[in-house]
Design a protein around this motif. Structure first.
Motif, PDB file in Angstrom:
ATOM      1  N   ILE A   6      -2.245  21.601  27.113  1.00 35.70           N
ATOM      2  CA  ILE A   6      -2.748  20.299  27.536  1.00 35.70           C
ATOM      3  C   ILE A   6      -2.644  19.305  26.395  1.00 35.70           C
ATOM      4  O   ILE A   6      -3.070  19.586  25.271  1.00 35.70           O
ATOM      5  CB  ILE A   6      -4.215  20.404  27.994  1.00 35.70           C
ATOM      6  CG1 ILE A   6      -4.358  21.449  29.104  1.00 35.70           C
ATOM      7  CG2 ILE A   6      -4.741  19.042  28.447  1.00 35.70           C
ATOM      8  CD1 ILE A   6      -3.548  21.161  30.344  1.00 35.70           C
ATOM      9  N   GLY A   7      -2.081  18.136  26.662  1.00 35.78           N
ATOM     10  CA  GLY A   7      -1.964  17.101  25.651  1.00 35.78           C
ATOM     11  C   GLY A   7      -2.933  15.962  25.902  1.00 35.78           C
ATOM     12  O   GLY A   7      -3.128  15.538  27.043  1.00 35.78           O
ATOM     13  N   TYR A  23       6.460  19.638  25.052  1.00 40.05           N
ATOM     14  CA  TYR A  23       5.654  20.851  24.971  1.00 40.05           C
ATOM     15  C   TYR A  23       4.487  20.923  25.951  1.00 40.05           C
ATOM     16  O   TYR A  23       4.008  22.014  26.252  1.00 40.05           O
ATOM     17  CB  TYR A  23       5.121  21.021  23.547  1.00 40.05           C
ATOM     18  CG  TYR A  23       6.204  21.326  22.552  1.00 40.05           C
ATOM     19  CD1 TYR A  23       6.684  22.614  22.392  1.00 40.05           C
ATOM     20  CD2 TYR A  23       6.779  20.312  21.778  1.00 40.05           C
ATOM     21  CE1 TYR A  23       7.698  22.896  21.489  1.00 40.05           C
ATOM     22  CE2 TYR A  23       7.794  20.581  20.877  1.00 40.05           C
ATOM     23  CZ  TYR A  23       8.255  21.877  20.742  1.00 40.05           C
ATOM     24  OH  TYR A  23       9.271  22.155  19.856  1.00 40.05           O
ATOM     25  N   CYS A  24       4.018  19.801  26.438  1.00 40.67           N
ATOM     26  CA  CYS A  24       2.790  19.820  27.238  1.00 40.67           C
ATOM     27  C   CYS A  24       3.073  20.079  28.716  1.00 40.67           C
ATOM     28  O   CYS A  24       4.050  19.576  29.285  1.00 40.67           O
ATOM     29  CB  CYS A  24       2.036  18.497  27.088  1.00 40.67           C
ATOM     30  SG  CYS A  24       1.426  18.222  25.413  1.00 40.67           S
ATOM     31  N   ASP A  25       2.189  20.852  29.333  1.00 40.39           N
ATOM     32  CA  ASP A  25       2.253  21.066  30.776  1.00 40.39           C
ATOM     33  C   ASP A  25       1.585  19.926  31.535  1.00 40.39           C
ATOM     34  O   ASP A  25       1.974  19.614  32.671  1.00 40.39           O
ATOM     35  CB  ASP A  25       1.545  22.383  31.141  1.00 40.39           C
ATOM     36  CG  ASP A  25       2.148  23.579  30.425  1.00 40.39           C
ATOM     37  OD1 ASP A  25       3.388  23.695  30.415  1.00 40.39           O
ATOM     38  OD2 ASP A  25       1.376  24.383  29.860  1.00 40.39           O
ATOM     39  N   TYR A  26       0.596  19.334  30.895  1.00 37.20           N
ATOM     40  CA  TYR A  26      -0.204  18.302  31.563  1.00 37.20           C
ATOM     41  C   TYR A  26      -0.738  17.362  30.492  1.00 37.20           C
ATOM     42  O   TYR A  26      -1.067  17.805  29.385  1.00 37.20           O
ATOM     43  CB  TYR A  26      -1.372  18.962  32.319  1.00 37.20           C
ATOM     44  CG  TYR A  26      -2.029  18.103  33.370  1.00 37.20           C
ATOM     45  CD1 TYR A  26      -1.552  18.088  34.676  1.00 37.20           C
ATOM     46  CD2 TYR A  26      -3.141  17.319  33.069  1.00 37.20           C
ATOM     47  CE1 TYR A  26      -2.164  17.317  35.666  1.00 37.20           C
ATOM     48  CE2 TYR A  26      -3.762  16.541  34.051  1.00 37.20           C
ATOM     49  CZ  TYR A  26      -3.263  16.550  35.345  1.00 37.20           C
ATOM     50  OH  TYR A  26      -3.866  15.787  36.330  1.00 37.20           O
ATOM     51  N   LEU A  27      -0.824  16.083  30.823  1.00 37.88           N
ATOM     52  CA  LEU A  27      -1.278  15.086  29.855  1.00 37.88           C
ATOM     53  C   LEU A  27      -2.470  14.302  30.387  1.00 37.88           C
ATOM     54  O   LEU A  27      -2.541  13.983  31.578  1.00 37.88           O
ATOM     55  CB  LEU A  27      -0.156  14.091  29.554  1.00 37.88           C
ATOM     56  CG  LEU A  27       1.093  14.619  28.851  1.00 37.88           C
ATOM     57  CD1 LEU A  27       2.153  13.517  28.763  1.00 37.88           C
ATOM     58  CD2 LEU A  27       0.761  15.157  27.465  1.00 37.88           C
ATOM     59  N   GLY A  32       0.854  32.003  24.102  1.00 39.74           N
ATOM     60  CA  GLY A  32       0.313  32.462  25.380  1.00 39.74           C
ATOM     61  C   GLY A  32      -1.164  32.214  25.542  1.00 39.74           C
ATOM     62  O   GLY A  32      -1.788  32.746  26.460  1.00 39.74           O
ATOM     63  N   VAL A  33      -1.747  31.394  24.654  1.00 38.20           N
ATOM     64  CA  VAL A  33      -3.166  31.062  24.748  1.00 38.20           C
ATOM     65  C   VAL A  33      -3.306  29.646  25.313  1.00 38.20           C
ATOM     66  O   VAL A  33      -2.331  28.901  25.425  1.00 38.20           O
ATOM     67  CB  VAL A  33      -3.864  31.163  23.378  1.00 38.20           C
ATOM     68  CG1 VAL A  33      -3.708  32.560  22.806  1.00 38.20           C
ATOM     69  CG2 VAL A  33      -3.323  30.110  22.399  1.00 38.20           C
ATOM     70  N   THR A  34      -4.512  29.276  25.658  1.00 35.87           N
ATOM     71  CA  THR A  34      -4.780  27.917  26.108  1.00 35.87           C
ATOM     72  C   THR A  34      -4.777  26.986  24.905  1.00 35.87           C
ATOM     73  O   THR A  34      -5.432  27.249  23.910  1.00 35.87           O
ATOM     74  CB  THR A  34      -6.145  27.849  26.811  1.00 35.87           C
ATOM     75  OG1 THR A  34      -6.178  28.825  27.849  1.00 35.87           O
ATOM     76  CG2 THR A  34      -6.387  26.470  27.409  1.00 35.87           C
ATOM     77  N   VAL A  35      -4.008  25.905  25.000  1.00 38.96           N
ATOM     78  CA  VAL A  35      -3.907  24.947  23.893  1.00 38.96           C
ATOM     79  C   VAL A  35      -4.310  23.567  24.391  1.00 38.96           C
ATOM     80  O   VAL A  35      -3.849  23.111  25.441  1.00 38.96           O
ATOM     81  CB  VAL A  35      -2.478  24.885  23.321  1.00 38.96           C
ATOM     82  CG1 VAL A  35      -2.399  23.860  22.189  1.00 38.96           C
ATOM     83  CG2 VAL A  35      -2.030  26.255  22.827  1.00 38.96           C
ATOM     84  N   ILE A  36      -5.181  22.910  23.632  1.00 37.43           N
ATOM     85  CA  ILE A  36      -5.502  21.499  23.858  1.00 37.43           C
ATOM     86  C   ILE A  36      -5.160  20.758  22.576  1.00 37.43           C
ATOM     87  O   ILE A  36      -5.683  21.074  21.508  1.00 37.43           O
ATOM     88  CB  ILE A  36      -6.977  21.297  24.225  1.00 37.43           C
ATOM     89  CG1 ILE A  36      -7.307  22.040  25.523  1.00 37.43           C
ATOM     90  CG2 ILE A  36      -7.302  19.809  24.374  1.00 37.43           C
ATOM     91  CD1 ILE A  36      -8.742  21.883  25.971  1.00 37.43           C
ATOM     92  N   ALA A  37      -4.259  19.776  22.682  1.00 37.90           N
ATOM     93  CA  ALA A  37      -3.752  19.113  21.488  1.00 37.90           C
ATOM     94  C   ALA A  37      -3.809  17.603  21.631  1.00 37.90           C
ATOM     95  O   ALA A  37      -3.382  17.054  22.649  1.00 37.90           O
ATOM     96  CB  ALA A  37      -2.314  19.551  21.219  1.00 37.90           C
ATOM     97  N   ALA A  38      -4.336  16.939  20.601  1.00 36.69           N
ATOM     98  CA  ALA A  38      -4.217  15.489  20.497  1.00 36.69           C
ATOM     99  C   ALA A  38      -2.917  15.202  19.771  1.00 36.69           C
ATOM    100  O   ALA A  38      -2.683  15.723  18.679  1.00 36.69           O
ATOM    101  CB  ALA A  38      -5.394  14.907  19.728  1.00 36.69           C
ATOM    102  N   LEU A  39      -2.074  14.372  20.370  1.00 34.27           N
ATOM    103  CA  LEU A  39      -0.736  14.143  19.838  1.00 34.27           C
ATOM    104  C   LEU A  39      -0.428  12.659  19.744  1.00 34.27           C
ATOM    105  O   LEU A  39      -0.760  11.888  20.646  1.00 34.27           O
ATOM    106  CB  LEU A  39       0.309  14.826  20.733  1.00 34.27           C
ATOM    107  CG  LEU A  39       0.196  16.355  20.864  1.00 34.27           C
ATOM    108  CD1 LEU A  39       1.075  16.849  21.992  1.00 34.27           C
ATOM    109  CD2 LEU A  39       0.567  17.036  19.554  1.00 34.27           C
ATOM    110  N   HIS A  40       0.235  12.281  18.662  1.00 31.41           N
ATOM    111  CA  HIS A  40       0.727  10.911  18.503  1.00 31.41           C
ATOM    112  C   HIS A  40       2.136  10.763  19.054  1.00 31.41           C
ATOM    113  O   HIS A  40       2.476   9.756  19.665  1.00 31.41           O
ATOM    114  CB  HIS A  40       0.742  10.521  17.023  1.00 31.41           C
ATOM    115  CG  HIS A  40      -0.498   9.823  16.571  1.00 31.41           C
ATOM    116  ND1 HIS A  40      -1.020   8.730  17.218  1.00 31.41           N
ATOM    117  CD2 HIS A  40      -1.323  10.051  15.514  1.00 31.41           C
ATOM    118  CE1 HIS A  40      -2.100   8.316  16.594  1.00 31.41           C
ATOM    119  NE2 HIS A  40      -2.312   9.108  15.553  1.00 31.41           N
ATOM    120  N   ASP A  41       2.971  11.768  18.800  1.00 29.02           N
ATOM    121  CA  ASP A  41       4.392  11.677  19.130  1.00 29.02           C
ATOM    122  C   ASP A  41       4.598  11.955  20.619  1.00 29.02           C
ATOM    123  O   ASP A  41       4.387  13.077  21.099  1.00 29.02           O
ATOM    124  CB  ASP A  41       5.175  12.686  18.287  1.00 29.02           C
ATOM    125  CG  ASP A  41       6.678  12.503  18.377  1.00 29.02           C
ATOM    126  OD1 ASP A  41       7.195  12.357  19.499  1.00 29.02           O
ATOM    127  OD2 ASP A  41       7.339  12.503  17.326  1.00 29.02           O
TER     128      ASP A  41
END
Length: 255
Positions: free
Chosen positions: A31-32, A201-205, A185-194
């Motif tokens: 998730i982005g 890379y993100c499945d959902y934003l 393979g884990v759940t990822v939540i990322a704050a992204l600038h680019d």
């Protein structure tokens, strides 16, 4: 691991920075959180990894209320890589990565071969094995950031929170860190600038603007020329790669 937020608001002083945010991350999803500077991305994530206390609302890890969990328990479930702030730890790289094992240890419990194996594996994944005995404070900002990711990997959790993880990294290592995070393979939540990295890379934003969710959806649905100009105040041109079906964003400011 599933992660969700319900009506999260965060105030700093008398200013409400984050306003009534609801997100959902299914198990294994990437998730982005995107938006311009000052939109509330990092403030929201800091409330998730418990540096800031929400003024309203709750987070849930697998339907368990995060605010009711001991910090050590949540650290066994969720690892964090913060924005880089040039840490000055007087420890070796190995010792810094080994700190990721702390949530799994009882009081006075010694480190063991399993801990050392996880540290070595984490350093190998971020291509920093040869730096194992270096003093952490002697590393460059980008090298330190890779070590902080290794520490999060050694923590061995089912969720990874990345707060602008590619800051201070060259392009090669930006992509390597994102590739690695995606393949865990884990759940990822990322704050992204680019935005191009977010699109790749993100499945959902979730798009934040002035502390609120402005839009949400898949990258191809969210990252439109109209939305980017509305949120970032920059004209763009979106190109679609027919071979791998990715979108690529070109910025037109200055033309």
């Amino acid at each position: 691991m599933k992660i969700s937020s319900k009506n999260i608001s965060v105030s700093i002083g008398n200013t409400e920075i984050v306003k009534d945010i609801n997100i959902k991350a299914n198990e294994g999803s990437f998730i982005g959180i995107i938006g311009p500077n000052g939109s509330g991305k990092s403030t929201f994530l800091k409330s998730l990894y418990r540096v800031l206390r929400p003024s309203c609302g709750d987070f849930y890890l697998d339907d368990e209320n995060l605010s009711l969990m001991p910090y050590k328990s949540s650290a066994k479930k969720m690892a964090v890589v913060n924005q880089h702030n040039y840490y000055n730890f007087d420890f070796t790289v190995f010792e810094v990565v080994l700190m990721g094992r702390a949530p799994h240890k009882k009081a006075l419990e010694k480190d063991n071969q399993h801990d050392y194996k996880l540290v070595d594996e984490a350093l190998e994944k971020v291509e920093m094995t040869n730096f194992k005995n270096r003093v952490f404070s002697s590393l460059s900002g980008g090298e330190q950031q890779r070590i902080m990711l290794a520490r999060a990997l050694a923590q061995d959790t089912k969720c990874l929170v990345l707060d602008e993880p590619t800051n201070h990294l060259d392009i090669k290592h930006q992509l390597k860190i994102m590739d690695l995070s995606k393949k865990l393979g884990v759940t990822v939540i990322a704050a992204l600038h680019d935005l191009n990295i977010a699109a790749t890379y993100c499945d959902y934003l979730y798009v934040l603007k002035e502390g609120s969710i402005f839009s949400q959806g898949s990258p191809k649905d969210v990252l439109t020329e109209e939305l980017i100009e509305s949120v970032y105040e920059v004209p763009t041109k979106i190109f679609k790669d027919k071979e791998n079906k990715r979108i690529h964003i070109a910025y037109l400011s200055g033309e």
